[in-house]
Design an enzyme around this catalytic site. Structure first.
Site, PDB file in Angstrom:
ATOM      1  N   LYS A 211       1.396  -8.770   9.604  1.00  0.00           N
ATOM      2  CA  LYS A 211       1.535 -10.070   8.939  1.00  0.00           C
ATOM      3  C   LYS A 211       2.835 -10.742   9.398  1.00  0.00           C
ATOM      4  O   LYS A 211       2.851 -11.900   9.759  1.00  0.00           O
ATOM      5  CB  LYS A 211       1.534  -9.852   7.424  1.00  0.00           C
ATOM      6  CG  LYS A 211       1.653 -11.107   6.622  1.00  0.00           C
ATOM      7  CD  LYS A 211       1.495 -10.809   5.136  1.00  0.00           C
ATOM      8  CE  LYS A 211       1.858 -12.040   4.322  1.00  0.00           C
ATOM      9  NZ  LYS A 211       1.726 -11.831   2.886  1.00  0.00           N
ATOM     10  N   GLU A 217       7.918  -0.213  12.846  1.00  0.00           N
ATOM     11  CA  GLU A 217       6.969   0.778  13.367  1.00  0.00           C
ATOM     12  C   GLU A 217       5.946   0.106  14.287  1.00  0.00           C
ATOM     13  O   GLU A 217       5.666   0.572  15.397  1.00  0.00           O
ATOM     14  CB  GLU A 217       6.212   1.454  12.209  1.00  0.00           C
ATOM     15  CG  GLU A 217       7.075   2.297  11.295  1.00  0.00           C
ATOM     16  CD  GLU A 217       7.606   1.525  10.102  1.00  0.00           C
ATOM     17  OE1 GLU A 217       7.840   0.308  10.225  1.00  0.00           O
ATOM     18  OE2 GLU A 217       7.806   2.152   9.047  1.00  0.00           O
ATOM     19  N   GLY A 271      -0.424  -7.896   2.078  1.00  0.00           N
ATOM     20  CA  GLY A 271      -0.777  -6.854   3.050  1.00  0.00           C
ATOM     21  C   GLY A 271      -1.868  -5.925   2.550  1.00  0.00           C
ATOM     22  O   GLY A 271      -2.864  -5.666   3.231  1.00  0.00           O
ATOM     23  N   ARG A 272      -1.722  -5.437   1.323  1.00  0.00           N
ATOM     24  CA  ARG A 272      -2.683  -4.448   0.803  1.00  0.00           C
ATOM     25  C   ARG A 272      -3.977  -5.095   0.307  1.00  0.00           C
ATOM     26  O   ARG A 272      -4.856  -4.405  -0.200  1.00  0.00           O
ATOM     27  CB  ARG A 272      -2.025  -3.600  -0.281  1.00  0.00           C
ATOM     28  CG  ARG A 272      -1.357  -4.397  -1.388  1.00  0.00           C
ATOM     29  CD  ARG A 272      -0.401  -3.537  -2.210  1.00  0.00           C
ATOM     30  NE  ARG A 272       0.333  -4.309  -3.198  1.00  0.00           N
ATOM     31  CZ  ARG A 272       1.474  -4.955  -2.959  1.00  0.00           C
ATOM     32  NH1 ARG A 272       2.002  -4.922  -1.752  1.00  0.00           N
ATOM     33  NH2 ARG A 272       2.097  -5.608  -3.913  1.00  0.00           N
ATOM     34  N   GLU A 357       1.959   0.380  -4.559  1.00  0.00           N
ATOM     35  CA  GLU A 357       2.785  -0.719  -4.071  1.00  0.00           C
ATOM     36  C   GLU A 357       2.615  -1.943  -4.987  1.00  0.00           C
ATOM     37  O   GLU A 357       3.523  -2.765  -5.105  1.00  0.00           O
ATOM     38  CB  GLU A 357       2.422  -1.072  -2.616  1.00  0.00           C
ATOM     39  CG  GLU A 357       3.525  -1.832  -1.900  1.00  0.00           C
ATOM     40  CD  GLU A 357       3.355  -1.896  -0.378  1.00  0.00           C
ATOM     41  OE1 GLU A 357       3.998  -1.121   0.338  1.00  0.00           O
ATOM     42  OE2 GLU A 357       2.564  -2.746   0.081  1.00  0.00           O
ATOM     43  N   HIS A 388     -10.962  23.502  -3.881  1.00  0.00           N
ATOM     44  CA  HIS A 388     -10.395  24.750  -3.374  1.00  0.00           C
ATOM     45  C   HIS A 388      -8.909  24.604  -3.113  1.00  0.00           C
ATOM     46  O   HIS A 388      -8.324  25.380  -2.348  1.00  0.00           O
ATOM     47  CB  HIS A 388     -11.140  25.176  -2.107  1.00  0.00           C
ATOM     48  CG  HIS A 388     -12.595  25.401  -2.374  1.00  0.00           C
ATOM     49  ND1 HIS A 388     -13.097  26.607  -2.807  1.00  0.00           N
ATOM     50  CD2 HIS A 388     -13.644  24.544  -2.350  1.00  0.00           C
ATOM     51  CE1 HIS A 388     -14.399  26.498  -3.002  1.00  0.00           C
ATOM     52  NE2 HIS A 388     -14.756  25.242  -2.737  1.00  0.00           N
ATOM     53  N   LYS A 516      14.319   0.147   4.638  1.00  0.00           N
ATOM     54  CA  LYS A 516      14.264  -0.501   5.961  1.00  0.00           C
ATOM     55  C   LYS A 516      15.676  -0.891   6.397  1.00  0.00           C
ATOM     56  O   LYS A 516      16.071  -0.673   7.547  1.00  0.00           O
ATOM     57  CB  LYS A 516      13.401  -1.767   5.907  1.00  0.00           C
ATOM     58  CG  LYS A 516      11.923  -1.526   5.690  1.00  0.00           C
ATOM     59  CD  LYS A 516      11.182  -2.865   5.734  1.00  0.00           C
ATOM     60  CE  LYS A 516       9.750  -2.744   5.286  1.00  0.00           C
ATOM     61  NZ  LYS A 516       9.056  -4.020   5.180  1.00  0.00           N
TER      62      LYS A 516
HETATM   63  O1  F6P Z   1       6.637  -2.155   4.034  1.00  0.00           O
HETATM   64  C1  F6P Z   1       5.585  -2.533   3.222  1.00  0.00           C
HETATM   65  C2  F6P Z   1       4.746  -3.576   3.881  1.00  0.00           C
HETATM   66  O2  F6P Z   1       5.364  -4.822   3.795  1.00  0.00           O
HETATM   67  C3  F6P Z   1       3.353  -3.603   3.298  1.00  0.00           C
HETATM   68  O3  F6P Z   1       3.249  -4.337   2.144  1.00  0.00           O
HETATM   69  C4  F6P Z   1       2.558  -4.121   4.432  1.00  0.00           C
HETATM   70  O4  F6P Z   1       1.205  -3.886   4.254  1.00  0.00           O
HETATM   71  C5  F6P Z   1       3.164  -3.348   5.567  1.00  0.00           C
HETATM   72  O5  F6P Z   1       4.531  -3.277   5.254  1.00  0.00           O
HETATM   73  C6  F6P Z   1       2.966  -3.940   6.936  1.00  0.00           C
HETATM   74  O6  F6P Z   1       3.540  -5.196   7.057  1.00  0.00           O
HETATM   75  P1  F6P Z   1       3.187  -6.126   8.272  1.00  0.00           P
HETATM   76  O7  F6P Z   1       1.744  -6.421   8.226  1.00  0.00           O
HETATM   77  O8  F6P Z   1       4.027  -7.350   8.099  1.00  0.00           O
HETATM   78  O9  F6P Z   1       3.547  -5.402   9.552  1.00  0.00           O
END
Ligand code: F6P
Length: 555
Positions: A211, A217, A271-272, A357, A388, A516
């Site tokens: 987004k 990452e 995002g979620r 979240e 199990h 972060k």
């Molecule tokens: O770090 C949490 C978050 O902001 C989530 O809410 C989101 O889904 C994820 O990181 C990824 O964010 P982006 O789509 O901006 O890379």
């Protein structure tokens, strides 16, 4: 008394009345509730089309539910639901709407934010996604060397990964046989290394899903994938092999991805809650636009159910309220989700982000500390594997873990025997949790099977099951795109209702920020040339020092 004070008083009264009610019924055992009411299953189960939500194994009575409904009314769940569906900026700390319901609106009704209908934009992006997905699926989307793109890697994390990854696994049966889809999320290089291994760059499409297009990452993994591709096909190939899904068009362009290969969405898509947007592109490529549409239709059917059904027949409301009852009145701090469908094995991970979240908050919408527990720890494993491993604690640990069991009535394979064994186990687990087996029964069973009295007496406490452990069961005919859409939307609205009652903003996630920022400070301090970390606490400095010492070349 003014309006807000009256509402607060009503809410306080609803919480207090429920607490008194809890004190009166807390000693009731599910055994007694079932023994006293042969109609309990009928009374405490709800339906939406072929979907059944059985909450008769929750520790509730008709009065409990009536009081929980009053709690929902006092918290103005109906008013907040109207705000959700009318595009109001209910994400107050980010001053945004949370308008995922517009993404799957299948009606002709406009969906407005600040008076502007967002449906034309949504339909336009969906159209572009469909055209692109169709081209890839038909082998018409060609790479830099003229070969069709046959492997797709989705690089994203959190909401930009969990939805497509979970749904891709759940809907494997609908996947295009000639395409392979891989998902990369972790910044651990092992993840992207695994995803790229064995792939031919000439036939690989990389989707960078973010987004913000700043997530460390994702951008690190995207850079590695880019280097992998450029190293083999040259810089000019990027335009043919990279696609972006993002709201940040400038950052995407700076990465070298063309406008034509960029699929946008909007700041009002959390995002979620974004699987329904262009974030779903890898899934759409895998299962096809028609199946993707079916998923949207399933979610939309639940939106209609949620919005148009009275509190007492409303499945997401019931899911939310029994969760509140368990968390805030019976003291549960965990919630397990056990899909008895191996294809849904990533569903608990998906729900972890959705629930934790969204509602893992201790400050309410007005900036005050909440006076009650909020989101429990959500976790889960597919059945029967979980039986199990973690279910020992569920049955005999000191604290109950309220559980959702989820299963399709019909499997999507032809193997005989398996599915009945699976369902029998699921039903038996919920029965064992609810009814249990007391010491006298455990002793009698041992004696009947020939165990000596002394051994039976000694083992009886170990072999007893207290029962009275709450669970709900969600059953549906088959797992398909439509039903997956329904399942996700059910939990989304459950989370929404709980957030309203707990008084938190379910749509921000400030809790992820500090880590972060600190990681950005630690990163350069790991370098061998860096001076010893200053201003760090002793543990942090010690860990950094230890890593550097282990990495330092031997003298
Ligand atoms: O770090 C949490 C978050 O902001 C989530 O809410 C989101 O889904 C994820 O990181 C990824 O964010 P982006 O789509 O901006 O890379």
């Amino acid at each position: 008394m003014d309006g807000p004070t009256r509402a607060a008083t009503r809410l306080d009264r609803a919480w207090a009345t429920l607490a008194q009610h809890r004190d009166r019924i807390v000693s009731l055992h599910l055994r007694d509730l079932f023994a006293g009411d042969p109609e309990r299953f009928r009374r405490f189960s709800l339906r939406q089309e072929d979907l059944l939500f059985d909450y008769s194994k929750q520790r509730v009575t008709a009065e409990t539910m009536a009081l929980l409904h009053e709690l929902a009314r006092a918290a103005d769940v109906a008013g907040w639901t109207d705000r959700l569906f009318s595009g109001e900026r209910i994400n107050s700390t980010e001053d945004r709407a949370a308008y995922h319901v517009a993404l799957r609106n299948r009606s002709t009704a406009p969906m407005r934010i600040d008076g502007r209908d967002v449906m034309p934009d949504i339909r336009a992006v969906l159209e572009r996604m469909r055209a692109f997905a169709d081209r890839v699926r038909a082998g018409e989307q060609l790479g830099a060397t003229g070969k069709p793109l046959r492997s797709v890697i989705n690089i994203g994390i959190g909401g930009s990964d969990l939805g497509p990854a979970m749904a891709d696994q759940a809907l494997g049966k609908w996947r295009h046989p000639g395409l392979q889809l891989r998902h990369v999320s972790n910044v651990d290089g092992a993840d992207i290394e695994r995803a790229l291994s064995g792939l031919d760059p000439a036939t690989t499409l990389v989707i960078v899903a973010s987004k913000t297009f700043t997530t460390q990452e994702t951008m690190t993994n995207a850079a590695s994938a880019r280097a992998w591709l450029v190293g083999r096909l040259g810089e000019a190939a990027v335009g043919k092999h990279f696609v972006a899904v993002s709201t940040a068009r400038d950052a995407v362009a700076a990465f070298g991805i063309t406008r034509e290969n960029t699929f946008g969405f909007w700041d009002w898509v959390g995002g979620r809650y974004s699987l329904w947007s262009a974030i779903g592109l890898p899934l759409m490529i895998a299962i096809g636009p028609e199946s993707f549409d079916r998923m949207l239709e399933g979610a939309h059917a639940i939106d209609r159910h949620f919005r148009g059904t009275s509190l007492d027949a409303n499945i997401p409301v019931a899911m939310a309220l029994v969760g509140i009852w368990n968390t805030n009145f019976l003291g549960a701090r965990a919630h397990a989700v056990l899909p008895y469908d191996h294809r849904l094995r990533r569903f608990p991970a998906y729900l972890q982000q959705l629930e934790m979240e969204s509602n893992g908050k201790r400050i309410d919408r007005d900036g005050r500390t909440v006076r009650h527990a909020t989101c429990p720890v959500v976790f889960g494993e597919p059945g029967t594997n979980g039986q199990h491993a973690l279910m020992q604690l569920f049955h005999q640990g000191p604290d109950p873990v309220p559980t959702d069991f989820i299963a399709p009535v019909e499997p999507d394979h032809e193997l005989s025997g398996h599915h009945d064994i699976l369902l029998a186990n699921m039903i038996a687990q919920s029965q064992a949790l609810a009814i249990g087996e007391d010491e006298a029964e455990a002793r009698a069973a041992m004696l009947a099977s020939g165990t000596g009295r002394e051994t039976a007496d000694r083992l009886a406490p170990h072999r007893a099951f207290p029962g009275n452990r709450p669970s709900s069961t969600l059953l549906f005919r088959r797992l398909d795109p439509y039903t997956l859409g329904r399942l996700i939307a059910l939990y989304e609205h459950k989370v929404f209702v709980q957030g309203v009652i707990w008084g938190v903003n379910s749509f921000d996630q400030w809790g992820v920020e500090l880590g972060k920022t600190l990681a950005r400070k630690v990163l350069p301090e790991l370098s061998l040339n860096a001076l010893p970390a200053e201003g760090q606490d002793a543990s942090t400095a010690g860990l950094i020092g230890h890593i550097k010492a282990m990495r330092a070349p031997a003298p």
